[in-house]
Design an enzyme around this catalytic site. Structure first.
Site, short mmCIF file in Angstrom:
data_model
loop_
_atom_site.label_atom_id
_atom_site.label_comp_id
_atom_site.label_asym_id
_atom_site.label_seq_id
_atom_site.Cartn_x
_atom_site.Cartn_y
_atom_site.Cartn_z
N SER A 193 76.52 22.27 -0.83
CA SER A 193 75.48 21.30 -1.17
C SER A 193 75.52 20.09 -0.26
O SER A 193 74.70 19.19 -0.41
CB SER A 193 75.68 20.85 -2.61
OG SER A 193 76.86 20.10 -2.71
N CYS A 194 76.46 20.03 0.68
CA CYS A 194 76.58 18.81 1.49
C CYS A 194 76.26 19.00 2.98
O CYS A 194 75.31 18.41 3.48
CB CYS A 194 77.97 18.22 1.33
SG CYS A 194 78.23 17.57 -0.32
#
Ligand code: NAD
Length: 434
Positions: free
Chosen positions: A269-270
């Site tokens: 998610s980053c």
């Protein structure tokens, strides 16, 4: 206020929950606020809504001691605390820009809650936000909602989080550094007080520098992985082992051996969204971040190398049964956001293959994206009758698989994307970069 400092956290996801548990463990009372009622109920019953090693056990213990609670009521969370961390998502928009709607919503709501507060309160942004967001979005919303001026009326910090999923709690409690971007010294002092029990250097900066440190760090790590993959792709053509090469490279102290594992690319998610966001921010500032653009390009092609190798070995995928081992974007997490497995499974289906997947923790989340593929209870079960196997995540348990387990397959082709199998136990698999 000192001894009594209580902390509220808006957003009880990977970062919010880990931060709350970590600070509670350090002796602070924490209140988690989330708009997701189910999450709040699970936390209050001592159950972690996410999988992270050690998190469930520590949360249970802290709940018993009454050091942590969760609520859907933001006014309550803010009024019963002295410091509020914003830990809401900052996903990408289609064009790569950061979608700041959750930052907007939460900062407006915190602003309103601050109107009623008589005592000094610090709001700290922990979400990853593009440089200038705290000054241009968060502070104006807080000022408008509260009717107070940032600085004298309330404090503001930007305190990026560097934890890694899969070892989130451990990373939070033992960080390499703590970055505190501050509006003014009083804001920074208040936040630094929370971290006084941590054995890490504290870097006090401006708000914008703190925001940029997070993007520069993530982009560098994403670039390092992509570099290893690029070298790995060349190694594959040369018939040599990228890991042997990177061992020699990583021993150079200027380079370090970390993040040099060639494979099928980064997900999560980053990294993907943060690199995109920096490219997009640079564009708005009139700069073409061509190196970072290429990181995204190389990384998005990398998972498909598995499919190319597979087709070279077994031809058309139509009607073939493919076992996919690993769905999470990395081991020790149930997170599948931007996992290479999403692209790989999607492509297998597009080319007519039947997929049977197994992951120790991430099947529940993967099922939301792919409800119709087969899911097995174990790696061994997934392998039964498969024409080929793709190893997509390096879960430790895959290292215990042996030739015996793979003999349940109908075919014999095993493509390794992560260096997860033990060559002493399994024969004849082919790696993407080795
Ligand atoms: P997440 O999706 O796991 O959790 C976010 C939570 O915020 C969800 O539970 C959601 O329901 C809640 N939420 C959304 N809007 C809200 C609102 N208005 N009020 C209250 N709650 C709200 O996200 P995450 O992975 O914890 O990431 C949060 C931020 O931290 C992001 O900016 C991310 O880039 C950054 N970050 C993440 C990691 C990581 O490894 N996951 C590491 C460092 C930084």
């Amino acid at each position: 206020m000192r001894k009594q400092v209580r902390i509220s956290l808006i957003g009880a996801g990977y970062v919010g929950l880990t931060t709350a548990v970590g600070f509670s463990k350090k002796g602070f009372k924490t209140i988690l606020m989330d708009i997701d009622k189910e999450k709040v109920e699970r936390i209050n019953s001592g159950e972690s809504p996410i999988y992270e090693p050690g998190l469930r056990e520590m949360l249970k213990e802290l709940r018993r001691e009454g050091n942590i609670e969760a609520t859907t009521n933001l006014d309550y969370a803010v009024s019963e605390s002295e410091i509020t961390f914003i830990c809401v998502p900052t996903p990408s928009r289609r064009n790569g820009d950061t979608d700041l709607r959750y930052i907007e919503d939460s900062s407006k709501a915190i602003g309103k809650a601050l109107r009623l507060k008589e005592h000094y309160h610090v709001v700290a942004v922990k979400s990853t936000v593009p440089p200038e967001t705290t000054e241009r979005v968060v502070i104006p919303n807080l000022e408008e909602g509260s009717g107070k001026k940032a600085g004298p009326g309330f404090g503001v910090c930007m305190n990026p989080e560097f934890l890694r999923e899969g070892s989130a709690l451990e990373d939070f409690l033992n960080p390499d550094r703590i970055v505190i971007g501050e509006l003014d010294p009083r804001s920074g002092e208040t936040l630094a007080f929370l971290y006084r029990g941590f054995a890490a250097p504290v870097l006090r900066t401006s708000l914008k520098v703190a925001e940029m440190i997070k993007y520069a760090s993530n982009s560098f790590l994403a670039m390092k992985i992509t570099y290893a993959n690029e070298i790995g792709n060349i190694c594959k053509k040369l018939g040599i082992d990228a890991y042997e090469v990177m061992k020699g490279v990583g021993l150079d102290s200027r380079i370090s051996p970390h993040f040099l594992r060639a494979g099928i690319g980064f997900g999560g998610s980053c990294f993907p969204k943060d690199v995109l966001a920096l490219v997009s921010k640079a564009e708005k500032l009139g700069y073409n971040a061509s190196l970072l653009k290429e990181v995204i390009n190389v990384n998005s092609r990398q998972p498909y190398r598995m499919i190319d190798l597979l087709k070279k070995r077994i031809g058309s995928l139509k009607g073939k049964r493919i076992a996919v081992l690993g769905l999470a974007f990395k081991p020790e997490t149930d997170d599948v956001r931007e996992s290479p497995a999403l692209r790989i499974v999607s492509e297998l289906i597009r080319q007519g293959a039947g997929v049977v997947a197994y992951d120790p923790k991430a099947m529940f989340n993967f099922r939301k994206a792919f409800p119709k593929i087969g899911y097995a209870e174990s790696a061994k079960e997934a392998l039964k009758g498969a024409d080929a196997c793709l190893v997509v995540t390096e879960w430790r348990e895959f290292r215990d698989l042996t030739d015996d387990d793979f003999s349940a397959m109908r075919g014999s082709v095993i493509i390794e994307g992560r260096r997860a199998l033990d060559p002493k136990k399994v024969d004849g698999f082919e790696g993407v970069c080795w």
